[in-house]
Design a protein around this motif. Structure first.
Motif, PDB file in Angstrom:
ATOM      1  N   ASP A 412       1.373  -0.994  -0.188  1.00 58.54           N
ATOM      2  CA  ASP A 412       0.192   0.203   0.045  1.00 58.54           C
ATOM      3  C   ASP A 412       0.876   1.103   0.032  1.00 58.54           C
ATOM      4  O   ASP A 412       0.171   2.157  -0.279  1.00 58.54           O
ATOM      5  N   TYR A 413       2.006   1.490   0.019  1.00 54.36           N
ATOM      6  CA  TYR A 413       3.098   1.999   0.873  1.00 54.36           C
ATOM      7  C   TYR A 413       4.245   2.387  -0.115  1.00 54.36           C
ATOM      8  O   TYR A 413       4.552   3.542  -0.581  1.00 54.36           O
ATOM      9  N   SER A 414       4.287   1.161  -1.551  1.00 54.98           N
ATOM     10  CA  SER A 414       5.336   1.561  -2.275  1.00 54.98           C
ATOM     11  C   SER A 414       5.546   2.630  -2.606  1.00 54.98           C
ATOM     12  O   SER A 414       6.505   2.721  -2.578  1.00 54.98           O
ATOM     13  N   TRP A 415       5.066   2.911  -2.826  1.00 52.11           N
ATOM     14  CA  TRP A 415       4.472   4.294  -4.334  1.00 52.11           C
ATOM     15  C   TRP A 415       5.213   5.553  -3.069  1.00 52.11           C
ATOM     16  O   TRP A 415       5.645   5.933  -4.436  1.00 52.11           O
ATOM     17  N   TYR A 416       4.921   5.387  -2.376  1.00 48.80           N
ATOM     18  CA  TYR A 416       5.404   6.511  -0.689  1.00 48.80           C
ATOM     19  C   TYR A 416       7.459   6.178  -0.761  1.00 48.80           C
ATOM     20  O   TYR A 416       7.873   6.832  -0.990  1.00 48.80           O
ATOM     21  N   LEU A 417       7.378   4.939  -0.422  1.00 57.33           N
ATOM     22  CA  LEU A 417       8.484   4.067  -0.015  1.00 57.33           C
ATOM     23  C   LEU A 417       9.589   4.169  -1.067  1.00 57.33           C
ATOM     24  O   LEU A 417      10.185   4.988  -1.630  1.00 57.33           O
TER      25      LEU A 417
END
Ligand code: 4AD
Ligand code: MG
Length: 462
Positions: A412-417
């Motif tokens: 869910d957070y890969s884009w943020y990472l």
């Protein structure tokens, strides 16, 4: 017809002496002495205008002076300077026209209604002095925020309202769905979100921060300012389910520099509102909070306290005061603790920093002690927490590890990472609860009275 706004008339009334003007507005009150009447007309400016209507000059006298409060008017007349009277000028009417009548049930007939009563008449409450002052200040404060950041090269970004990630990880989100709630599609006994509008489970955002950070890593300095939503079951005077948050995010910036920015921004906006909203603040100081002006003045001139959470806990443990919620290292502070620190110990705004990591969000930078994170909340007298912020965890491995520890889904957070994968850097940001700021600026003690149509747990109108 060129309408003159009453605000502009007050700004430069001497220049209008003996000149003909046209105003439009609503009737606040009327005094009728048979052949002579005084109408108080308000057009949204904080100050109203007195209009003198004489039967000799106005053939429709009986009709125009026998109207109910709230009726709307067009008035033409001469500005007469009245230096010895209470108001510096009045308008002697040569033409008075009723544009819209008002039903006798108009609820603001007299002054001094309670805020609780006013909440029951959401359509009409903005027409009284109190909401006029509060909502003008709300508007000027928002403008001050834009001015402050614009003058400092920040880029203003509109982050999405519908989101697939929980920024604060608190699970206090309103779900958004087009699935039929009476007959939910199921797969393996669970709701089948692949059939939902977006093909997955989504919610209204609790904060624009995570999406914003992507733009911050392109521009270096950004801020977002928009509505946020929290399904928090807190029925207090400081919590709303829908509220506005203003979130600056700054690359190459540590916690100390972040606090410098917060302090400067708060003082700048207070100073701006004090110079632009003098009448409104004087009114609020008289009728809502007698210490408002002195408190605001004090803040602009004082240095905010910077205190570690651990030291705050020591102060609270030593306090003579009895708290409802007991204190020990590791607990989240309750509003009674926050208020004790700002209102009784320091009597001014306090930055509380380096909180235990277990009570803060996953994205905050882990300190070397292994126990705390570089978080900072700004606590202010009368409100408690006004701003929540932190230095961000810029190390990809530490951030990923924290996501796992907290049971969040990495995908869910890969884009943020990716912000940490490509050109990561020490960066920081914060979120200012805008309604709480307006409360602070106006002395209004309930969040329901600084929002137009407040949405709070168990209550929604309109
Ligand atoms: O401390 P919070 O939860 O911080 C964040 O959401 C961060 N993502 C902000 C950031 O770093 N960009 O919320 C920020 C502020 C609080 O300090 C408080 O003033 C306000 O938002 N706030 C509320 N205001 C009204 N009603 C509520 N239910 C609120 N919850 C938070
Ligand atoms: Mg917070």
């Amino acid at each position: 017809m060129k309408r003159l706004e009453i605000r502009d008339l007050y700004k430069n009334y001497q220049a209008y002496g003996d000149k003909e003007v046209t105003i439009c507005g609503w009737l606040r009150s009327v005094r009728d002495y048979k052949n002579l009447a005084f109408l108080t007309i308000n057009d949204g400016a904080f100050k109203s205008v007195q209009v003198v209507v004489e039967s000799e000059k106005n053939k429709n006298y009986d009709d125009v002076v026998h109207q109910n409060v709230g009726a709307s008017y067009l008035i033409m007349g001469k500005v007469i300077l009245t230096p010895t009277a209470q108001q510096p000028f009045e308008i002697n009417a040569s033409h008075v026209e009723v544009l819209g009548t008002s039903d006798p049930s108009y609820p603001l007939q007299k002054k001094g209604h309670t805020v609780e009563f006013l909440r029951t008449i959401p359509t009409i409450r903005p027409r009284g002095n109190l909401f006029n002052a509060v909502f003008r200040i709300r508007s000027v404060a928002a403008f001050a925020i834009h001015k402050y950041f614009n003058e400092r090269n920040f880029v203003y970004v509109h982050t999405p309202i519908i989101t697939g990630s929980d920024c604060e990880g608190a699970g206090e989100m309103f779900q958004v769905t087009t699935l039929p709630l009476e007959s939910l599609p199921k797969a393996d006994g669970k709701v089948d979100y692949s059939q939902d509008f977006f093909g997955k489970k989504v919610s209204l955002t609790v904060s624009g921060q995570l999406h914003e950070e992507t733009l911050t890593h392109a521009f270096g300095k950004t801020y977002t300012f928009g509505p946020t939503f929290r399904a928090e079951n807190s029925n207090t005077s400081r919590h709303a389910a829908e509220f506005w948050m203003m979130e600056p995010e700054i690359c190459f910036c540590d916690l100390d520099e972040l606090m410098d920015n917060e302090e400067e921004m708060v003082k700048y906006c207070i100073g701006y509102v004090m110079s632009e909203c003098k009448d409104e603040l004087e009114f609020l100081n008289k009728f809502v909070d007698k210490e408002l002006l002195s408190r605001l003045q004090n803040i602009v001139g004082s240095e905010f306290v910077r205190l570690d959470y651990t030291d705050a806990i020591d102060l609270l443990l030593k306090a003579k005061k009895k708290f409802e919620y007991p204190v020990k290292w590791g607990v989240d502070l309750q509003s009674e603790h926050e208020r004790y620190l700002t209102e009784e110990v320091f009597k001014k705004p306090v930055f509380l920093k380096n909180y235990p990591k277990d009570i803060k969000a996953f994205y905050m930078r882990q300190n070397d002690d292994g126990k705390t994170v570089a978080a900072v909340d700004l606590l202010v007298p009368g409100i408690g927490e006004l701003i929540g912020g932190s230095q961000r965890e810029e190390r990809l491995d530490k951030l990923t590890q924290r996501i796992h520890e907290l049971g969040l889904k990495e995908e869910d957070y890969s884009w943020y990472l990716d912000t940490r994968r490509y050109g990561t850097n020490k960066h920081s940001g914060y979120g200012l609860g805008f309604e709480r700021f307006v409360m602070y600026l106006t002395g209004i003690s309930n969040i329901r009275d600084v929002e137009l149509f407040p949405r709070t747990v168990g209550s929604i109108q309109g």
